[in-house]
Design a protein around this motif. Structure first.
Motif, PDB file in Angstrom:
ATOM      1  N   GLU A  95      62.712 -40.513  90.689  1.00  0.00           N
ATOM      2  CA  GLU A  95      63.574 -41.665  90.946  1.00  0.00           C
ATOM      3  C   GLU A  95      64.768 -41.260  91.812  1.00  0.00           C
ATOM      4  OE1 GLU A  95      62.521 -43.571  86.591  1.00  0.00           O
ATOM      5  OE2 GLU A  95      64.626 -43.156  87.083  1.00  0.00           O
ATOM      6  N   ARG A  96      65.393 -40.126  91.483  1.00  0.00           N
ATOM      7  CA  ARG A  96      66.554 -39.638  92.247  1.00  0.00           C
ATOM      8  C   ARG A  96      66.161 -39.339  93.689  1.00  0.00           C
ATOM      9  NH1 ARG A  96      70.671 -40.793  93.428  1.00  0.00           N
ATOM     10  NH2 ARG A  96      71.088 -41.168  91.257  1.00  0.00           N
ATOM     11  N   GLU A  97      65.017 -38.680  93.904  1.00  0.00           N
ATOM     12  CA  GLU A  97      64.563 -38.354  95.257  1.00  0.00           C
ATOM     13  C   GLU A  97      64.314 -39.614  96.077  1.00  0.00           C
ATOM     14  OE1 GLU A  97      62.265 -34.246  93.940  1.00  0.00           O
ATOM     15  OE2 GLU A  97      61.088 -36.015  94.483  1.00  0.00           O
ATOM     16  N   VAL A  98      63.654 -40.596  95.474  1.00  0.00           N
ATOM     17  CA  VAL A  98      63.370 -41.850  96.187  1.00  0.00           C
ATOM     18  C   VAL A  98      64.666 -42.583  96.501  1.00  0.00           C
ATOM     19  CG1 VAL A  98      62.262 -44.122  95.998  1.00  0.00           C
ATOM     20  CG2 VAL A  98      61.029 -42.068  95.281  1.00  0.00           C
ATOM     21  N   ASP A 121      64.031 -49.177  88.768  1.00  0.00           N
ATOM     22  CA  ASP A 121      64.573 -47.827  88.811  1.00  0.00           C
ATOM     23  C   ASP A 121      65.598 -47.610  89.920  1.00  0.00           C
ATOM     24  OD1 ASP A 121      61.259 -46.666  88.072  1.00  0.00           O
ATOM     25  OD2 ASP A 121      62.914 -47.005  86.685  1.00  0.00           O
ATOM     26  N   ILE A 122      65.562 -48.432  90.952  1.00  0.00           N
ATOM     27  CA  ILE A 122      66.424 -48.247  92.116  1.00  0.00           C
ATOM     28  C   ILE A 122      67.245 -49.516  92.327  1.00  0.00           C
ATOM     29  CG2 ILE A 122      66.499 -47.696  94.583  1.00  0.00           C
ATOM     30  CD1 ILE A 122      65.159 -45.470  92.982  1.00  0.00           C
ATOM     31  N   ALA A 123      68.540 -49.360  92.511  1.00  0.00           N
ATOM     32  CA  ALA A 123      69.436 -50.504  92.723  1.00  0.00           C
ATOM     33  C   ALA A 123      69.950 -50.509  94.160  1.00  0.00           C
ATOM     34  CB  ALA A 123      70.626 -50.424  91.760  1.00  0.00           C
ATOM     35  N   GLY A 124      70.377 -51.675  94.614  1.00  0.00           N
ATOM     36  CA  GLY A 124      71.052 -51.799  95.905  1.00  0.00           C
ATOM     37  C   GLY A 124      70.158 -52.084  97.077  1.00  0.00           C
ATOM     38  N   ILE A 125      68.876 -52.358  96.845  1.00  0.00           N
ATOM     39  CA  ILE A 125      67.975 -52.669  97.952  1.00  0.00           C
ATOM     40  C   ILE A 125      68.083 -54.158  98.253  1.00  0.00           C
ATOM     41  CG2 ILE A 125      65.571 -52.794  98.677  1.00  0.00           C
ATOM     42  CD1 ILE A 125      65.077 -50.290  97.042  1.00  0.00           C
ATOM     43  N   PRO A 144      60.038 -37.209  99.915  1.00  0.00           N
ATOM     44  CA  PRO A 144      60.086 -38.576  99.393  1.00  0.00           C
ATOM     45  C   PRO A 144      59.570 -39.613 100.389  1.00  0.00           C
ATOM     46  CG  PRO A 144      62.186 -37.471  99.038  1.00  0.00           C
ATOM     47  CD  PRO A 144      61.360 -36.576  99.901  1.00  0.00           C
ATOM     48  N   GLY A 145      59.714 -39.347 101.678  1.00  0.00           N
ATOM     49  CA  GLY A 145      59.255 -40.289 102.687  1.00  0.00           C
ATOM     50  C   GLY A 145      57.747 -40.378 102.824  1.00  0.00           C
TER      51      GLY A 145
END
Length: 131
Positions: free
Chosen positions: A20-23, A48-52, A106-107
């Motif tokens: 999650e951190r890497e993504v 898991d990811i915010a701000g998108i 991650p990419g």
């Protein structure tokens, strides 16, 4: 003869948190520096990811990202989880990011979504569901 290390609940959680951190870091670097790993909220999890956000040219809206670092892909169950989180966050789309084992970048991880999610990403509007 080598013995395979057994994955414990603790090691699985740690691997998931690292993924999650890497993504989140990759997206923050390449999309928007406000993107970050989201704090866990229990039953009302919002991904898991915010701000998108969608491109300003489209319309405002949120996108839920659910990251999975598992040995087995279970798209049905994983999409159901992401869809629940999309509803909890009132987002227009939900994406699943899957760890490609043996690939650290991650990419180069996999992203899956439904066609309705793709339409929402491209237009900024979620299509109405048909029965």
């Amino acid at each position: 003869m080598t013995t395979a290390r057994r994955r414990t609940r603790s090691s699985a959680k740690a691997a998931g948190a690292r993924f999650e951190r890497e993504v989140a870091d990759y997206l923050a670097e390449h999309v928007d520096d406000r993107i970050d790993r989201r704090v866990k909220t229990g039953a009302k999890d919002r991904g898991d990811i915010a701000g998108i956000r969608l491109s300003p040219a489209l319309r405002s809206g949120r996108v839920v990202v659910e990251c999975k670092n598992t040995s087995r892909v279970a798209l049905g169950a994983q999409h159901a989880e992401a869809e629940t989180e999309r509803g909890n966050d009132d987002a227009v789309a939900a994406l699943l990011v899957h760890k490609r084992h043996g690939v650290a970048d991650p990419g180069r991880q996999w992203v899956t979504c439904t066609v309705a999610d793709l339409v929402a990403l491209l237009t900024g509007e979620r299509p109405q569901e048909t029965t």
